[in-house]
Scaffold this motif. Structure first.
Motif, PDB file in Angstrom:
ATOM      1  N   UNK A  66      -3.165 -11.332  -3.747  1.00  0.00           N
ATOM      2  CA  UNK A  66      -4.384 -11.049  -2.988  1.00  0.00           C
ATOM      3  C   UNK A  66      -5.251 -12.301  -3.002  1.00  0.00           C
ATOM      4  N   UNK A  67      -5.535 -12.829  -1.825  1.00  0.00           N
ATOM      5  CA  UNK A  67      -6.340 -14.035  -1.663  1.00  0.00           C
ATOM      6  C   UNK A  67      -7.656 -13.651  -0.981  1.00  0.00           C
ATOM      7  N   UNK A  68      -8.577 -13.082  -1.756  1.00  0.00           N
ATOM      8  CA  UNK A  68      -9.787 -12.539  -1.150  1.00  0.00           C
ATOM      9  C   UNK A  68      -9.422 -11.225  -0.497  1.00  0.00           C
ATOM     10  N   UNK A  69      -9.650 -11.111   0.812  1.00  0.00           N
ATOM     11  CA  UNK A  69      -9.279  -9.906   1.536  1.00  0.00           C
ATOM     12  C   UNK A  69      -7.810  -9.916   1.978  1.00  0.00           C
ATOM     13  N   UNK A  70      -7.279 -11.067   2.427  1.00  0.00           N
ATOM     14  CA  UNK A  70      -5.872 -11.088   2.866  1.00  0.00           C
ATOM     15  C   UNK A  70      -4.904 -10.838   1.704  1.00  0.00           C
ATOM     16  N   UNK A  71      -3.836 -10.141   2.013  1.00  0.00           N
ATOM     17  CA  UNK A  71      -2.793  -9.838   1.032  1.00  0.00           C
ATOM     18  C   UNK A  71      -1.491 -10.465   1.526  1.00  0.00           C
ATOM     19  N   UNK A  72      -0.783 -11.131   0.644  1.00  0.00           N
ATOM     20  CA  UNK A  72       0.491 -11.758   0.992  1.00  0.00           C
ATOM     21  C   UNK A  72       1.556 -11.288   0.006  1.00  0.00           C
ATOM     22  N   UNK A  73       2.766 -11.114   0.516  1.00  0.00           N
ATOM     23  CA  UNK A  73       3.898 -10.747  -0.328  1.00  0.00           C
ATOM     24  C   UNK A  73       4.890 -11.894  -0.275  1.00  0.00           C
ATOM     25  N   UNK A  74       5.233 -12.471  -1.434  1.00  0.00           N
ATOM     26  CA  UNK A  74       6.230 -13.544  -1.437  1.00  0.00           C
ATOM     27  C   UNK A  74       7.589 -13.019  -0.962  1.00  0.00           C
ATOM     28  N   UNK A  75       8.334 -13.856  -0.264  1.00  0.00           N
ATOM     29  CA  UNK A  75       9.669 -13.458   0.204  1.00  0.00           C
ATOM     30  C   UNK A  75      10.548 -13.031  -0.959  1.00  0.00           C
ATOM     31  N   UNK A  76      10.363 -13.672  -2.129  1.00  0.00           N
ATOM     32  CA  UNK A  76      11.160 -13.307  -3.297  1.00  0.00           C
ATOM     33  C   UNK A  76      10.880 -11.866  -3.723  1.00  0.00           C
ATOM     34  N   UNK A  77       9.641 -11.401  -3.555  1.00  0.00           N
ATOM     35  CA  UNK A  77       9.300 -10.023  -3.903  1.00  0.00           C
ATOM     36  C   UNK A  77       9.942  -9.043  -2.926  1.00  0.00           C
ATOM     37  N   UNK A  85       4.080  -1.360   9.742  1.00  0.00           N
ATOM     38  CA  UNK A  85       3.030  -1.952   8.917  1.00  0.00           C
ATOM     39  C   UNK A  85       2.434  -0.913   7.974  1.00  0.00           C
ATOM     40  N   UNK A  86       2.358   0.323   8.416  1.00  0.00           N
ATOM     41  CA  UNK A  86       1.783   1.388   7.587  1.00  0.00           C
ATOM     42  C   UNK A  86       2.561   1.566   6.281  1.00  0.00           C
ATOM     43  N   UNK A  87       3.891   1.504   6.351  1.00  0.00           N
ATOM     44  CA  UNK A  87       4.712   1.640   5.140  1.00  0.00           C
ATOM     45  C   UNK A  87       4.440   0.493   4.171  1.00  0.00           C
ATOM     46  N   UNK A  88       4.288  -0.712   4.701  1.00  0.00           N
ATOM     47  CA  UNK A  88       3.999  -1.874   3.853  1.00  0.00           C
ATOM     48  C   UNK A  88       2.644  -1.697   3.174  1.00  0.00           C
ATOM     49  N   UNK A  89       1.663  -1.217   3.913  1.00  0.00           N
ATOM     50  CA  UNK A  89       0.350  -0.953   3.311  1.00  0.00           C
ATOM     51  C   UNK A  89       0.469   0.054   2.179  1.00  0.00           C
ATOM     52  N   UNK A  90       1.303   1.072   2.362  1.00  0.00           N
ATOM     53  CA  UNK A  90       1.497   2.081   1.316  1.00  0.00           C
ATOM     54  C   UNK A  90       2.164   1.486   0.082  1.00  0.00           C
ATOM     55  N   UNK A  91       3.165   0.608   0.297  1.00  0.00           N
ATOM     56  CA  UNK A  91       3.814  -0.057  -0.839  1.00  0.00           C
ATOM     57  C   UNK A  91       2.800  -0.823  -1.664  1.00  0.00           C
ATOM     58  N   UNK A  92       1.895  -1.509  -0.980  1.00  0.00           N
ATOM     59  CA  UNK A  92       0.867  -2.292  -1.670  1.00  0.00           C
ATOM     60  C   UNK A  92      -0.113  -1.369  -2.381  1.00  0.00           C
ATOM     61  N   UNK A  93      -0.579  -0.340  -1.698  1.00  0.00           N
ATOM     62  CA  UNK A  93      -1.557   0.584  -2.288  1.00  0.00           C
ATOM     63  C   UNK A  93      -1.005   1.278  -3.532  1.00  0.00           C
ATOM     64  N   UNK A  94       0.283   1.601  -3.505  1.00  0.00           N
ATOM     65  CA  UNK A  94       0.913   2.281  -4.638  1.00  0.00           C
ATOM     66  C   UNK A  94       1.466   1.303  -5.667  1.00  0.00           C
ATOM     67  N   UNK A  95       1.275   0.014  -5.423  1.00  0.00           N
ATOM     68  CA  UNK A  95       1.765  -1.068  -6.304  1.00  0.00           C
ATOM     69  C   UNK A  95       3.258  -0.954  -6.571  1.00  0.00           C
ATOM     70  N   UNK A  96       4.006  -0.651  -5.508  1.00  0.00           N
ATOM     71  CA  UNK A  96       5.462  -0.549  -5.624  1.00  0.00           C
ATOM     72  C   UNK A  96       6.141  -1.869  -5.303  1.00  0.00           C
ATOM     73  N   UNK A  97       5.366  -2.868  -4.867  1.00  0.00           N
ATOM     74  CA  UNK A  97       5.898  -4.188  -4.562  1.00  0.00           C
ATOM     75  C   UNK A  97       4.885  -5.222  -5.053  1.00  0.00           C
ATOM     76  N   UNK A  98       5.398  -6.338  -5.513  1.00  0.00           N
ATOM     77  CA  UNK A  98       4.551  -7.422  -6.029  1.00  0.00           C
ATOM     78  C   UNK A  98       3.869  -8.110  -4.852  1.00  0.00           C
ATOM     79  N   UNK A  99       2.562  -8.416  -5.002  1.00  0.00           N
ATOM     80  CA  UNK A  99       1.822  -9.074  -3.932  1.00  0.00           C
ATOM     81  C   UNK A  99       0.775 -10.005  -4.499  1.00  0.00           C
TER      82      UNK A  99
END
Length: 72
Positions: free
Chosen positions: A36-47, A20-34
């Motif tokens: 944001x729905x308020x506080x929760x963050x979702x990544x589409x399967x297509x991304x 999970x830590x690596x996924x958080x880093x991808x999001x923080x560095x904007x290396x993957x499309x996501x």
């Protein structure tokens, strides 16, 4: 416009085969499309699929075939 199912943190990590830590880093560095729905963050399967596809390294045979225009 529906893009398919979105994944939460454990689902993203499992799909990528990482923690999970690596996924958080991808999001923080904007290396993957996501999304944001308020506080929760979702990544589409297509991304996730696009991220994996962009970083997939071809075999030597595939690379030579692409370089010289031959079929493998």
């Amino acid at each position: 416009m529906r893009q398919g199912r979105s994944l939460d943190r454990p689902g993203r990590a499992e799909r990528l085969g990482t923690g999970v830590r690596f996924v958080r880093r991808l999001i923080a560095e904007r290396r993957i499309r996501y999304v944001k729905l308020g506080k929760p963050v979702r990544i589409p399967e297509s991304a996730v699929a696009a991220y994996v596809e962009e970083r997939t390294v071809p075999t030597a045979q595939e690379a030579l075939a692409a370089l010289y225009g031959k079929t493998a």
